[in-house]
Scaffold this motif. Structure first.
Motif, mmCIF file in Angstrom:
data_model
loop_
_atom_site.group_PDB
_atom_site.id
_atom_site.type_symbol
_atom_site.label_atom_id
_atom_site.label_comp_id
_atom_site.label_asym_id
_atom_site.label_seq_id
_atom_site.Cartn_x
_atom_site.Cartn_y
_atom_site.Cartn_z
ATOM 1 N N GLN A 109 7.541 0.820 -2.346
ATOM 2 C CA GLN A 109 7.414 0.660 -3.787
ATOM 3 C C GLN A 109 6.352 1.566 -4.393
ATOM 4 O O GLN A 109 6.584 2.225 -5.405
ATOM 5 C CB GLN A 109 7.073 -0.798 -4.093
ATOM 6 N N ASP A 110 5.169 1.587 -3.792
ATOM 7 C CA ASP A 110 4.019 2.243 -4.402
ATOM 8 C C ASP A 110 3.725 3.562 -3.699
ATOM 9 O O ASP A 110 3.161 3.564 -2.604
ATOM 10 C CB ASP A 110 2.799 1.325 -4.321
ATOM 11 N N PRO A 111 4.099 4.690 -4.298
ATOM 12 C CA PRO A 111 3.848 5.960 -3.618
ATOM 13 C C PRO A 111 2.366 6.240 -3.416
ATOM 14 O O PRO A 111 1.983 6.915 -2.461
ATOM 15 C CB PRO A 111 4.491 6.997 -4.545
ATOM 16 N N SER A 112 1.517 5.709 -4.279
ATOM 17 C CA SER A 112 0.081 5.919 -4.113
ATOM 18 C C SER A 112 -0.418 5.269 -2.832
ATOM 19 O O SER A 112 -1.292 5.798 -2.139
ATOM 20 C CB SER A 112 -0.682 5.354 -5.319
ATOM 21 N N GLY A 113 0.150 4.105 -2.496
ATOM 22 C CA GLY A 113 -0.224 3.432 -1.260
ATOM 23 C C GLY A 113 0.476 3.992 -0.039
ATOM 24 O O GLY A 113 -0.001 3.842 1.090
ATOM 25 N N SER A 114 1.621 4.641 -0.237
ATOM 26 C CA SER A 114 2.388 5.183 0.886
ATOM 27 C C SER A 114 1.833 6.505 1.387
ATOM 28 O O SER A 114 2.039 6.870 2.549
ATOM 29 C CB SER A 114 3.849 5.393 0.465
ATOM 30 N N LEU A 115 1.174 7.247 0.502
ATOM 31 C CA LEU A 115 0.706 8.586 0.840
ATOM 32 C C LEU A 115 -0.784 8.565 1.143
ATOM 33 O O LEU A 115 -1.572 7.981 0.403
ATOM 34 C CB LEU A 115 0.988 9.550 -0.316
ATOM 35 N N ASN A 116 -1.154 9.228 2.233
ATOM 36 C CA ASN A 116 -2.566 9.357 2.585
ATOM 37 C C ASN A 116 -3.220 10.335 1.617
ATOM 38 O O ASN A 116 -2.801 11.489 1.521
ATOM 39 C CB ASN A 116 -2.694 9.875 4.024
ATOM 40 N N PRO A 117 -4.245 9.901 0.879
ATOM 41 C CA PRO A 117 -4.839 10.796 -0.128
ATOM 42 C C PRO A 117 -5.492 12.037 0.475
ATOM 43 O O PRO A 117 -5.742 13.005 -0.239
ATOM 44 C CB PRO A 117 -5.871 9.904 -0.825
ATOM 45 N N ARG A 118 -5.747 12.024 1.789
ATOM 46 C CA ARG A 118 -6.393 13.162 2.441
ATOM 47 C C ARG A 118 -5.379 14.170 2.990
ATOM 48 O O ARG A 118 -5.784 15.222 3.506
ATOM 49 C CB ARG A 118 -7.295 12.675 3.572
ATOM 50 N N HIS A 119 -4.101 13.820 2.934
ATOM 51 C CA HIS A 119 -3.062 14.701 3.452
ATOM 52 C C HIS A 119 -2.401 15.480 2.317
ATOM 53 O O HIS A 119 -2.125 14.917 1.253
ATOM 54 C CB HIS A 119 -1.992 13.907 4.202
ATOM 55 N N THR A 120 -2.126 16.733 2.569
ATOM 56 C CA THR A 120 -1.361 17.517 1.606
ATOM 57 C C THR A 120 0.083 17.034 1.588
ATOM 58 O O THR A 120 0.533 16.310 2.482
ATOM 59 C CB THR A 120 -1.379 19.002 1.973
ATOM 60 N N VAL A 121 0.816 17.454 0.579
ATOM 61 C CA VAL A 121 2.241 17.133 0.498
ATOM 62 C C VAL A 121 2.959 17.640 1.746
ATOM 63 O O VAL A 121 3.802 16.941 2.327
ATOM 64 C CB VAL A 121 2.843 17.746 -0.779
ATOM 65 N N TYR A 122 2.618 18.844 2.176
ATOM 66 C CA TYR A 122 3.278 19.398 3.363
ATOM 67 C C TYR A 122 3.077 18.481 4.569
ATOM 68 O O TYR A 122 4.039 18.139 5.278
ATOM 69 C CB TYR A 122 2.728 20.787 3.676
ATOM 70 N N ARG A 160 -0.678 20.795 -2.295
ATOM 71 C CA ARG A 160 -1.186 19.860 -3.292
ATOM 72 C C ARG A 160 -1.426 18.492 -2.657
ATOM 73 O O ARG A 160 -0.802 18.132 -1.647
ATOM 74 C CB ARG A 160 -0.223 19.761 -4.473
ATOM 75 N N TYR A 161 -2.315 17.725 -3.268
ATOM 76 C CA TYR A 161 -2.659 16.389 -2.781
ATOM 77 C C TYR A 161 -2.060 15.341 -3.725
ATOM 78 O O TYR A 161 -1.757 15.636 -4.890
ATOM 79 C CB TYR A 161 -4.179 16.236 -2.703
ATOM 80 N N PRO A 162 -1.866 14.116 -3.219
ATOM 81 C CA PRO A 162 -1.225 13.090 -4.047
ATOM 82 C C PRO A 162 -1.861 12.905 -5.419
ATOM 83 O O PRO A 162 -1.148 12.700 -6.414
ATOM 84 C CB PRO A 162 -1.353 11.823 -3.190
ATOM 85 N N HIS A 163 -3.200 12.977 -5.515
ATOM 86 C CA HIS A 163 -3.842 12.729 -6.808
ATOM 87 C C HIS A 163 -3.546 13.828 -7.828
ATOM 88 O O HIS A 163 -3.782 13.649 -9.022
ATOM 89 C CB HIS A 163 -5.362 12.580 -6.631
#
Length: 344
Positions: A109-122, A160-163
């Motif tokens: 549901q929540d992409p902000s919680g699914s993605l590690n903020p320290r990881h790039t999109v790649y 790019r990063y999630p934020h």
């Protein structure tokens, strides 16, 4: 992956097509705490999802739909019943589950919680490839998944990063992370609930396009019947651990037969008449009532219509059987004494 034939929503007839994913009599019971009875989170469910089919699993929070989805994914072991994929029962061995989770991917549901903020999109998209030991061109696979998810040109998003992304872009990254493994089935748990209204339609259109282009099947878990109308071929309405109505989305959402489905639909903005206000909260799954499990809140029983139809005692005392996993064909199925007596 060998793509299934593309299917257009609203027109397909999946009757007779062998299911890709099948649940039979699935139950998930959690132990009670401090002497409380066990909680029957999923209390007997049959559900089939066929190749190229999108099924919406709909119900209030706490009805068991997310627990059922986790059981179908192999993340929760059913207490009873059977889950099979492509005709083969789920094996709890780590080797089988790893291969299975390549073919069946979860979109949260929540992409902000699914993605590690320290990881790039790649790195976020490539993670699944690395877990599964992918030996092809990683860069090309990541670029292809991002492109299919609508992030073009994909190279622009690699570093790019999630934020740095919008909510819709983050959800597309999550979807790309699932697509990179070329799955056959997506399980999407409230995939647009955290997004702005203007973005929801874009993500739903993306899921429909992926089904058409790749032959993907999907189970979409949602509390929103409006979302089900826009994306699903078939809908299964869940209440207190059981599916209480199921059938083709047009049939269920234009002529609902179960009072619970009618109540859910009545609060949509475009619904005719006054909203149905259900009394009380859903019962505790550790204390499932006898008879129809909806009877304590049922507007039909409380309003006297069930009594006039001669089924009020049955509503209070007689349980209803588990509905067929395939949806019952064009006419659908309903677990309701009043509806079966001709009340709906």
């Amino acid at each position: 992956m060998t793509a299934s034939p593309a299917v257009v929503p609203g027109s397909p007839d999946f009757t007779g097509t062998p299911p890709l994913l099948s649940a039979q009599g699935v139950r998930v019971v959690f132990p009670g705490r401090n002497g409380a009875p066990p909680a029957r989170a999923v209390d007997g469910v049959d559900l089939d999802i066929r190749p190229g089919e999108i099924v919406a699993l709909v119900g209030e929070s706490g009805c068991g739909k997310t627990t059922l989805a986790r059981a179908l994914l192999g993340l929760v072991e059913p207490t009873a019943g059977r889950v099979a994929f492509d005709g083969r029962p789920l094996d709890r061995s780590s080797r089988f589950l790893k291969a299975y989770r390549k073919r069946v991917q979860l979109v949260l549901q929540d992409p902000s919680g699914s993605l590690n903020p320290r990881h790039t999109v790649y790195d976020a998209v490539a993670e699944g490839l690395r877990i599964h030991g992918y030996r092809g061109d990683e860069r090309a696979a990541v670029a292809g998944a991002l492109s299919r998810a609508g992030l073009r040109p994909p190279e622009r998003f690699f570093l790019r990063y999630p934020h740095e992304l919008s909510g819709g872009q983050r959800q597309r990254v999550v979807i790309a992370g699932a697509l990179v493994l070329e799955p056959e089935l997506l399980v999407a748990d409230e995939p647009v609930a955290s997004l702005d209204a203007s973005v929801r339609g874009e993500i739903l259109a993306l899921l429909l396009r992926l089904r058409t282009e790749l032959g993907l099947s999907a189970l979409v878990v949602t509390h929103d019947l409006g979302l089900a109308w826009n994306i699903a071929d078939r809908v299964a309405v869940m209440y207190l651990g059981r599916i209480v109505e199921t059938g083709a989305v047009e049939q269920v959402l234009t002529a609902p037969r179960h009072p619970y489905t009618q109540a859910l639909l009545s609060v949509l903005p475009e619904a005719p008449g006054d909203p149905v206000v259900l009394t009380g909260e859903p019962p505790d799954p550790a204390r499932v009532p006898g008879g129809c499990r909806f009877h304590a809140r049922c507007q039909i029983l409380l309003g006297g219509e069930a009594n006039r139809a001669g089924v009020a005692d049955a509503c209070r005392t007689q349980d209803l059987e588990i509905l067929d996993g395939g949806g019952g064909g064009a006419g659908g199925q309903v677990a309701c004494h009043w509806a079966r007596a001709g009340g709906a």
